[in-house]
Scaffold this motif. Sequence first.
Motif, short mmCIF file in Angstrom:
data_model
loop_
_atom_site.label_atom_id
_atom_site.label_comp_id
_atom_site.label_asym_id
_atom_site.label_seq_id
_atom_site.Cartn_x
_atom_site.Cartn_y
_atom_site.Cartn_z
N LEU A 1 9.48 -6.37 -4.51
CA LEU A 1 8.83 -5.49 -5.48
C LEU A 1 9.80 -5.04 -6.56
O LEU A 1 9.47 -5.09 -7.76
CB LEU A 1 8.25 -4.27 -4.75
N LEU A 2 10.98 -4.63 -6.18
CA LEU A 2 11.97 -4.17 -7.16
C LEU A 2 12.37 -5.29 -8.10
O LEU A 2 12.54 -5.07 -9.31
CB LEU A 2 13.20 -3.61 -6.44
N ARG A 3 12.51 -6.49 -7.59
CA ARG A 3 12.86 -7.62 -8.44
C ARG A 3 11.71 -7.97 -9.40
O ARG A 3 11.94 -8.26 -10.57
CB ARG A 3 13.22 -8.85 -7.59
N CYS B 1 19.03 -6.36 2.25
CA CYS B 1 17.73 -6.65 1.63
C CYS B 1 16.82 -7.43 2.57
O CYS B 1 15.59 -7.30 2.50
CB CYS B 1 17.93 -7.43 0.33
N ALA B 2 17.40 -8.21 3.47
CA ALA B 2 16.60 -8.96 4.44
C ALA B 2 15.86 -8.03 5.39
O ALA B 2 14.84 -8.41 5.97
CB ALA B 2 17.50 -9.92 5.22
N SER B 3 16.36 -6.81 5.54
CA SER B 3 15.69 -5.82 6.38
C SER B 3 14.51 -5.16 5.67
O SER B 3 13.67 -4.54 6.32
CB SER B 3 16.69 -4.73 6.82
N PHE B 4 14.46 -5.31 4.34
CA PHE B 4 13.39 -4.72 3.54
C PHE B 4 12.87 -5.75 2.53
O PHE B 4 12.98 -5.56 1.32
CB PHE B 4 13.90 -3.47 2.82
N PRO B 5 12.30 -6.86 3.01
CA PRO B 5 11.91 -7.94 2.09
C PRO B 5 10.84 -7.54 1.09
O PRO B 5 10.87 -7.97 -0.07
CB PRO B 5 11.42 -9.03 3.04
#
Length: 274
Positions: A122-124, A113-117
Amino acid sequence: MDKIKTFCKRARGDLPLPEPASAGHQPSEEHIDGLTASAFWDAAADVSNFPWAAELEANAGVIIEEFQQKLLQTSNDDSSLFSGDSAWQSNVMGTGWSAFRLQRLGVWNVKNCASFPKTYDLLRDLNIPLAVRGVCFARQTPGSGVAPHSDGRNFILTSHLGLKVPEGCWIKVGEEERSWEEGKLTTLDTSFEHSTGNPTDSDRHVLIIDFWHPDLTAAERAGLEFIYDLRNKFESGEIPFRQPKAKPQEYQNDKEEEGQGLAGLWKALTGGGE
């Protein structure tokens, strides 16, 4: 919670398999009775059932841009972003399908997830009712496809957000064939037989999101979350197996039932009782 009780009885093998709802429907013993069955769903247009879907599409550009940047970075680093999950996954999905997982079995992968912050945030923020199977970026390589199969579980729906979709790629669910559209959701019920194909010379990329069927009540979702959390912990060894008192032959029978899905889990934990 009557539906959850029926679910457990069927998962133990005490009830027959459910009847298909229509052509191409292949429900399994892991089934919730009474849920709407449709091969495809128009999630973005159905605000009452999918209040997050239209906003996800409206922000799809954020995900696509972040994903494309990551692809360029990994290409320059001469490293692969995608990898096969397991031999079992390759047997089901084929060697041309691979994934980069953001969430699996209800747990976010912090490193990934750190690669796609931006995508993660957004998903959260959208409060999608994510189900046990999780969230991943999925690649289909040129000239490959996923053979027809059914996941069997009718209480989980799946959305594919098109990220990079070469013309000619297709997905078939039940008896209906469609393509993906970049920036748009393709939502399906994977308890219908489904398959995909990429006959082009470029990779196809989508973001896959699994979430609970909107017909489930909050209590039913909680019940299923408990069951699958228990199953995942049991299969990963977090919950130790304790053999109930039994005769030697009964012990052998119980050992044979381990690893047989929910039915095996139930019998292993309870000794086969109600």
